[in-house]
Design a protein around this motif. Structure first.
Motif, PDB file in Angstrom:
ATOM      1  N   VAL B 168       0.828  -1.211   0.000  1.00 14.41           N
ATOM      2  CA  VAL B 168       0.000   0.000   0.000  1.00 14.41           C
ATOM      3  C   VAL B 168       0.864   1.264   0.000  1.00 14.41           C
ATOM      4  N   GLY B 169       2.165   1.102   0.135  1.00 10.47           N
ATOM      5  CA  GLY B 169       3.034   2.263  -0.027  1.00 10.47           C
ATOM      6  C   GLY B 169       3.870   2.626   1.187  1.00 10.47           C
ATOM      7  N   ILE B 170       3.690   1.889   2.310  1.00  4.24           N
ATOM      8  CA  ILE B 170       4.510   2.167   3.496  1.00  4.24           C
ATOM      9  C   ILE B 170       5.922   1.649   3.216  1.00  4.24           C
ATOM     10  N   GLN B 171       6.898   2.522   3.335  1.00  2.00           N
ATOM     11  CA  GLN B 171       8.271   2.146   3.008  1.00  2.00           C
ATOM     12  C   GLN B 171       8.905   1.304   4.111  1.00  2.00           C
ATOM     13  N   ARG B 172       9.825   0.455   3.684  1.00  2.00           N
ATOM     14  CA  ARG B 172      10.585  -0.302   4.653  1.00  2.00           C
ATOM     15  C   ARG B 172      11.296   0.689   5.569  1.00  2.00           C
ATOM     16  N   GLY B 173      11.241   0.446   6.874  1.00  2.00           N
ATOM     17  CA  GLY B 173      11.803   1.395   7.830  1.00  2.00           C
ATOM     18  C   GLY B 173      10.730   2.263   8.467  1.00  2.00           C
ATOM     19  N   ASP B 174       9.584   2.356   7.772  1.00  2.00           N
ATOM     20  CA  ASP B 174       8.477   3.155   8.317  1.00  2.00           C
ATOM     21  C   ASP B 174       7.467   2.300   9.071  1.00  2.00           C
ATOM     22  N   TYR B 175       7.744   0.978   9.143  1.00  2.00           N
ATOM     23  CA  TYR B 175       6.849   0.101   9.904  1.00  2.00           C
ATOM     24  C   TYR B 175       7.685  -0.984  10.557  1.00  2.00           C
ATOM     25  N   ARG B 366      -7.494   3.376  10.223  1.00  3.47           N
ATOM     26  CA  ARG B 366      -6.205   3.880  10.723  1.00  3.47           C
ATOM     27  C   ARG B 366      -5.128   3.824   9.643  1.00  3.47           C
ATOM     28  N   LEU B 367      -5.058   2.721   8.921  1.00  2.00           N
ATOM     29  CA  LEU B 367      -4.033   2.609   7.886  1.00  2.00           C
ATOM     30  C   LEU B 367      -4.285   3.642   6.784  1.00  2.00           C
ATOM     31  N   LEU B 368      -5.567   3.834   6.452  1.00  2.00           N
ATOM     32  CA  LEU B 368      -5.899   4.819   5.425  1.00  2.00           C
ATOM     33  C   LEU B 368      -5.511   6.226   5.887  1.00  2.00           C
ATOM     34  N   ALA B 369      -5.758   6.506   7.149  1.00  2.00           N
ATOM     35  CA  ALA B 369      -5.369   7.807   7.696  1.00  2.00           C
ATOM     36  C   ALA B 369      -3.854   7.990   7.605  1.00  2.00           C
ATOM     37  N   ALA B 370      -3.117   6.905   7.839  1.00  3.32           N
ATOM     38  CA  ALA B 370      -1.652   6.967   7.746  1.00  3.32           C
ATOM     39  C   ALA B 370      -1.210   7.262   6.322  1.00  3.32           C
ATOM     40  N   LEU B 371      -1.862   6.587   5.356  1.00  9.83           N
ATOM     41  CA  LEU B 371      -1.500   6.822   3.960  1.00  9.83           C
ATOM     42  C   LEU B 371      -1.782   8.272   3.578  1.00  9.83           C
ATOM     43  N   ARG B 372      -2.901   8.798   4.072  1.00 12.00           N
ATOM     44  CA  ARG B 372      -3.225  10.202   3.768  1.00 12.00           C
ATOM     45  C   ARG B 372      -2.193  11.124   4.405  1.00 12.00           C
ATOM     46  N   ALA B 373      -1.792  10.804   5.639  1.00 10.34           N
ATOM     47  CA  ALA B 373      -0.814  11.646   6.330  1.00 10.34           C
ATOM     48  C   ALA B 373       0.521  11.655   5.576  1.00 10.34           C
ATOM     49  N   LYS B 374       0.828  10.550   4.892  1.00 10.07           N
ATOM     50  CA  LYS B 374       2.082  10.453   4.139  1.00 10.07           C
ATOM     51  C   LYS B 374       1.909  10.869   2.673  1.00 10.07           C
ATOM     52  N   GLY B 375       0.710  11.323   2.302  1.00  6.78           N
ATOM     53  CA  GLY B 375       0.471  11.709   0.909  1.00  6.78           C
ATOM     54  C   GLY B 375       0.454  10.531  -0.045  1.00  6.78           C
ATOM     55  N   LEU B 376       0.142   9.363   0.471  1.00  4.45           N
ATOM     56  CA  LEU B 376       0.184   8.157  -0.352  1.00  4.45           C
ATOM     57  C   LEU B 376      -1.186   7.727  -0.855  1.00  4.45           C
ATOM     58  N   ALA B 377      -2.252   8.400  -0.414  1.00  9.43           N
ATOM     59  CA  ALA B 377      -3.591   8.029  -0.874  1.00  9.43           C
ATOM     60  C   ALA B 377      -4.024   9.020  -1.951  1.00  9.43           C
TER      61      ALA B 377
END
Lengths: 493, 493
Positions: B168-175, B366-377
């Protein structure tokens, strides 16, 4: 609890009556179809809307657009009492996607763009007696334009519907979108001097055109007729002169849209509303031509009367024209998979204002059944490659193989049951419809090889081959461990 | 109805309390995220399962896996009476996706492959008091393996979760996915001679490790402590010797998995169940290494105690480790977005047999909110090109333009409102977040050209430019009609 009391009986593991589960490809095939439709709707500027399954009974109302089921029940329940007095609201599960759209269009009328184009896809619930193939939860897929009185909106909906059918794989020539117009019928009723109190009765009779044909409808509109069982059906009591324009309307489809429109102009005589209706159809035809949609895809067809009682302007129906075999092995046309039209009362209940709207609803289960009948569904529902477990201490090795396959984009899994009985592992692979099984015992591991078993070829050989051929095992290949992915790729083609 | 009776008041156009609508990108961003997760699950051999929203109350039971909400209510209603006697079944909306899985696993136990890997995504309903950001319908996204006692199933679930987060776009190191094991805790309780009747109380206290730290938990396990408000909180009454192994367990995370496992072996002392738990974690660590997942992605972390009360073996939690700004502008880590573990009681209610199962649930919102916070959605949520209407008699021409753009894969729509006021059309384009407006009046039509207005550049100029610059209209270009698609493509980049 006393000692003599029995344990409570175990709960039954059953869906409620009229509900069912969808497994694997049943889910993904429907999803794939809806995704393709959504992409077409999106490209046409329609925005997704997802309302919740629950609405207040007050907002839901009795706005059932599907005229075939005007008395369909809903699943309703009352909110718990509000602390400090007052009983809770009655809530209900949505029975379609139009009633929630009406509520949204009214609730957000100051925020939504106007006109508002939206699509919605999702389950709806009907508290009805279930029957064979008839479930109490099913999918709907709607697109509507709210707030435009222009027939451009109707033309666009029809064009989009034709595009959507092609997007899911229905070939040009295998479907036709038919358009009629309630205003033309109103004009014909006027031209035939049908009294307003007779109109509903007339509509009911012309709706039988499909079944009884033109002469049958003429009898039903005038003196009545005997049905197949010999029972006498009363007529509406129109004169033959009155029935004339109605029959002319129903049979006015000509060789092309131009001829049909000329016939319709004759049928509506001097009626102003009738002329308006014919003009609308002519405009829609021009727009479709401009958009590049020929009469092989969308055509004016006044014999489409379903929905004319509910809609207020243009009416649409999409039909699949290819033949399938019915349950008795007879050839028959697949029939209707979508319907819609123009309606005015959408938000009036809430705001008192008439808001013009037009839309289409695709019969999700019917269209999916059509795709399956044509072999167009399930293009991506192959089972996974199954990595079997010969030596449970080397589970990590087997997992590494599956991980490698997945990294190459190949669906793969390790057998996770008790590995003791290898036959069970192959039975499992069979149940999973696995195309390939991977096998590596201690001997193969020591030699740095794996066995790659082509289960599809293997099944074919098992069915057709001699014992000698079977023993030679052409369906099983030994390859070096580092050739695993390449060999699996080769077999999958 | 008497003449003096008033018309009924209009219904309120409102969602029920605690429900909401999702518009446009809110729908498609979530769908995009779930599609990416589903693709990962599918590649791992998991099959989709879609059960209906309604289950019998009997089948649903009280199997709430989310320990935070053990008393959550359901929306329930009774079936109408069965004709011929007997009252109807009680039905309810599902409150999670695990209870329906339990029912399916029992109902179809003879038909499903075993082990059965399934994923499910969809709405669930909870009849709870709504609060800010807390709704009574929300999405869940689960994957479970039913029927495998092997820790290979647990390792696979963790690996799949890490893959899903990257998909979904979370980079390695960010999780980081953290793993613990209830059996290790059981071993520690044994090593500390904690009595069975003290176990729940101990669990409740160590669950506060995050908040109060090691010394705080030590006090809570022994003599008690004062909380921030100065109130006295009673201790469990263990001795310091008993608390020792528990604190060693909580703080046993070392520099790497090897060090952590050594610390855990010391903490469980001679307990057999504890040793079994540590062995399981060691096997999982080996398998993850074999699958290519390093400790930068998945790590053994005994400080993860959430869920230990519910699960029976390995426990997992995925945390996003990047910082976001909270509502007060302070930096904080995003925190947990998924959790799961191994449990045994799944189908026992129905069949009397214990069936081992393990699974994970992703917190969709929550995951969707995270993607939005990172500009990934929302990578694909641009508005459509809007073709404006200067001359309502040439609607077909405008529709042809939109059709051409769509045929080139460009989202496009014709303005369908009343075209009289051109300003309203541009306001509409603005509301639609249209990147471009197309304009063609009679003059342009006669000359065979169209105006292509870059609304994004236009807005920039309007905000920054002088009157002279604005008047020169660099954001609007005239092109020959047959260059329309090319010019739009150029501007969209």
């Amino acid at each position: 609890m006393t000692d003599t009391q029995k344990k409570p009986r175990r709960p039954r593991a059953e869906t409620p009556k009229g509900f069912r589960d969808y497994f694997g490809a049943e889910v993904t095939e429907r999803k794939d179809m809806l995704d393709r439709i959504a992409a077409v709707y999106h490209r046409h500027g329609f925005d997704a809307l997802e309302t919740s399954g629950i609405e207040t009974v007050e907002a839901l109302g009795k706005f059932l657009p599907d005229v075939d089921r005007p008395n369909a029940g809903v699943f309703a329940f009352q909110e718990e009492e509000v602390p400090g007095g007052g009983s809770g609201d009655w809530l209900a599960l949505r029975y379609d996607l139009t009633a929630p759209l009406a509520r949204v269009a009214a609730q957000f009328r100051n925020d939504l763009p106007s006109p508002y184009r939206r699509y919605a896809m999702g389950p709806v619930w009907r508290n009805e007696k279930p029957g064979p193939g008839r479930f109490r939860q099913f999918y709907q897929c709607d697109a509507d334009t709210v707030g435009s009185a222009s027939v451009a909106a109707d033309a666009e909906i029809c064009a989009m519907l034709a595009d959507a059918l092609e997007a899911v794989g229905i070939q040009r020539g295998d479907y036709i979108v038919r358009i009629n117009n309630r205003k033309v019928l109103n004009g014909v009723l006027e031209a035939a001097s049908v009294r307003p109190d007779q109109a509903d009765d007339v509509l009911r009779q012309i709706d039988k055109f499909d079944k009884v044909g033109a002469e049958g409808v003429r009898q039903l509109l005038t003196v009545g007729r005997k049905d197949d069982s010999g029972a006498e059906i009363a007529g509406v009591g129109l004169t033959d002169d009155q029935a004339g324009p109605l029959l002319a309307f129903l049979t006015s489809k000509g060789a092309d849209n131009g001829a049909t429109l000329a016939n319709l102009r004759a049928a509506v005589g001097g009626s102003a509303i009738g002329a308006e209706g014919v003009d609308e159809l002519a405009q829609i035809a021009d727009m479709l031509t401009a958009m590049g949609l020929g009469e092989d895809r969308i055509i004016i067809d006044p014999s489409i009367v379903r929905g004319l009682g509910y809609y207020t302007g243009p009416v649409f129906e999409a039909e699949l024209t290819f033949e399938i075999l019915d349950e008795k092995g007879r050839k028959r046309q697949f029939g209707s998979v979508a319907g819609g039209g123009r309606y005015d009362g959408l938000v009036e209940r809430f705001t008192g204002q008439k808001v013009p709207a037009t839309g289409i609803s695709i019969g999700v289960d019917r269209l999916l059944a059509a795709l399956r009948a044509k072999g167009l569904a399930g293009r991506d529902s192959a089972g996974p490659v199954v990595v079997t477990v010969m030596d449970r201490d080397r589970m990590a090795d087997y997992q590494a193989m599956a991980a490698e396959l997945r990294a190459a984009g190949i669906r793969a899994e390790v057998y996770l049951g008790n590995p003791k009985n290898f036959g069970n592992q192959l039975k499992y692979a069979d149940k999973r419809r696995a195309p390939i099984a991977i096998i590596q015992g201690g001997d193969e591991a020591a030699r740095g090889v794996v066995q790659v078993k082509d289960l599809i070829l293997g099944a074919k050989i098992a069915a057709e081959a001699s014992v000698e051929e079977w023993k030679s095992q052409p369906a099983q290949t030994e390859v070096p461990r580092d050739r695993l992915v390449a060999e699996v790729r080769r077999i999958l083609g």
